[in-house]
Design an enzyme around this catalytic site. Structure first.
Site, PDB file in Angstrom:
ATOM      1  N   GLU A  43       0.849  -1.191   0.000  1.00 46.52           N
ATOM      2  CA  GLU A  43       0.000   0.000   0.000  1.00 46.52           C
ATOM      3  C   GLU A  43       0.887   1.245   0.000  1.00 46.52           C
ATOM      4  O   GLU A  43       1.451   1.619   1.031  1.00 46.52           O
ATOM      5  CB  GLU A  43      -0.909  -0.010   1.233  1.00 46.52           C
ATOM      6  CG  GLU A  43      -1.769   1.228   1.390  1.00 46.52           C
ATOM      7  CD  GLU A  43      -2.434   1.307   2.747  1.00 46.52           C
ATOM      8  OE1 GLU A  43      -2.637   2.436   3.238  1.00 46.52           O
ATOM      9  OE2 GLU A  43      -2.749   0.252   3.325  1.00 46.52           O
ATOM     10  N   THR A  71      -3.655   6.441   2.116  1.00 54.17           N
ATOM     11  CA  THR A  71      -3.822   7.858   2.479  1.00 54.17           C
ATOM     12  C   THR A  71      -4.489   8.616   1.333  1.00 54.17           C
ATOM     13  O   THR A  71      -4.079   9.720   0.962  1.00 54.17           O
ATOM     14  CB  THR A  71      -2.479   8.513   2.867  1.00 54.17           C
ATOM     15  OG1 THR A  71      -1.697   7.597   3.627  1.00 54.17           O
ATOM     16  CG2 THR A  71      -2.730   9.756   3.715  1.00 54.17           C
ATOM     17  N   LYS A 131     -11.267  -0.678   7.133  1.00 54.91           N
ATOM     18  CA  LYS A 131     -10.010  -0.509   7.866  1.00 54.91           C
ATOM     19  C   LYS A 131     -10.310   0.069   9.251  1.00 54.91           C
ATOM     20  O   LYS A 131     -10.818   1.192   9.359  1.00 54.91           O
ATOM     21  CB  LYS A 131      -9.101   0.438   7.068  1.00 54.91           C
ATOM     22  CG  LYS A 131      -7.843   0.894   7.785  1.00 54.91           C
ATOM     23  CD  LYS A 131      -7.118   1.892   6.886  1.00 54.91           C
ATOM     24  CE  LYS A 131      -5.975   2.562   7.618  1.00 54.91           C
ATOM     25  NZ  LYS A 131      -5.284   3.550   6.747  1.00 54.91           N
TER      26      LYS A 131
END
Length: 208
Positions: A43, A71, A131
């Site tokens: 990621e 992000t 998440k």
């Protein structure tokens, strides 16, 4: 079926590593070290300048890696990531427009959620894996508590996951975990060998 195929591959791996760095070169080396340690879900965060170029390079280098973007705060950034080849999108919080865009292009969207309300909304907008962030604010038992009223929710805790508790999270029902500095901290001093070794330890612990 593209989104389901990607998600299945991610869930089979059980771990995604969050790739950061002060520049593109450090981010690429960090990702390479994680790959050498056995990690296959990478990621790349948009706190890295040129994150889209980092993803392009990793995708070109590793056929069997699943490379996504982290992000991601808005749909504009998500679109940049998808055009760069990102196979999944991760956000620290839920964003409706990002969810819509990812659904449009069949790209898994894993938004950060902390409350039942956020989890329900994210699920309504098509997010299959949520998440739990920041994970260190909770204990593994949080997952079983959530699954009481929301048995369909799939949770990926991220933040505060380390070698001593990763198996506890998975045993509690986490479908996978997100790990950052616990694996990549060596990159800050240029010790990429340590990054690879720590990645290997996590993989071994998860496979036990």
């Amino acid at each position: 079926m593209q989104g389901f195929t990607i998600l299945k591959k991610m869930l089979d791996q059980k771990i995604a590593v969050v790739i950061r760095g002060k520049d593109e070169a450090e981010a690429v080396k960090t990702a390479e070290a994680c790959y050498q340690g056995g990690v296959r879900v990478l990621e790349v965060t948009f706190t890295v300048s040129g994150a889209d170029d980092v993803m392009k390079q990793l995708i070109k280098q590793y056929d069997d890696a699943i490379v996504g973007a982290g992000t991601v705060l808005d749909s504009e950034t998500a679109r940049i990531a998808i055009l760069a080849g990102a196979e999944f999108i991760v956000s620290p919080a839920f964003d409706r427009e990002t969810a819509k865009l990812c659904n449009r292009y069949q790209i898994p969207y894993l938004p950060g959620c902390m409350t039942i309300t956020e989890m329900i909304e994210a699920s309504e907008y098509g997010s299959v894996v949520l998440k739990l962030f920041p994970g260190q604010m909770y204990s593994p038992s949080f997952i079983s508590n959530v699954k009481g009223p929301l048995p369909f929710v799939n949770i990926m805790p991220t933040g505060g996951i380390h070698l001593d508790n990763v198996k506890d999270w998975l045993a509690a029902g986490a479908v996978m975990v997100g790990v950052g500095g616990e694996i990549t901290k060596g990159a800050k001093t240029g010790d990429f060998k340590a990054v690879a070794e720590e990645a290997r330890r996590f993989i071994e612990r998860i496979e036990e």
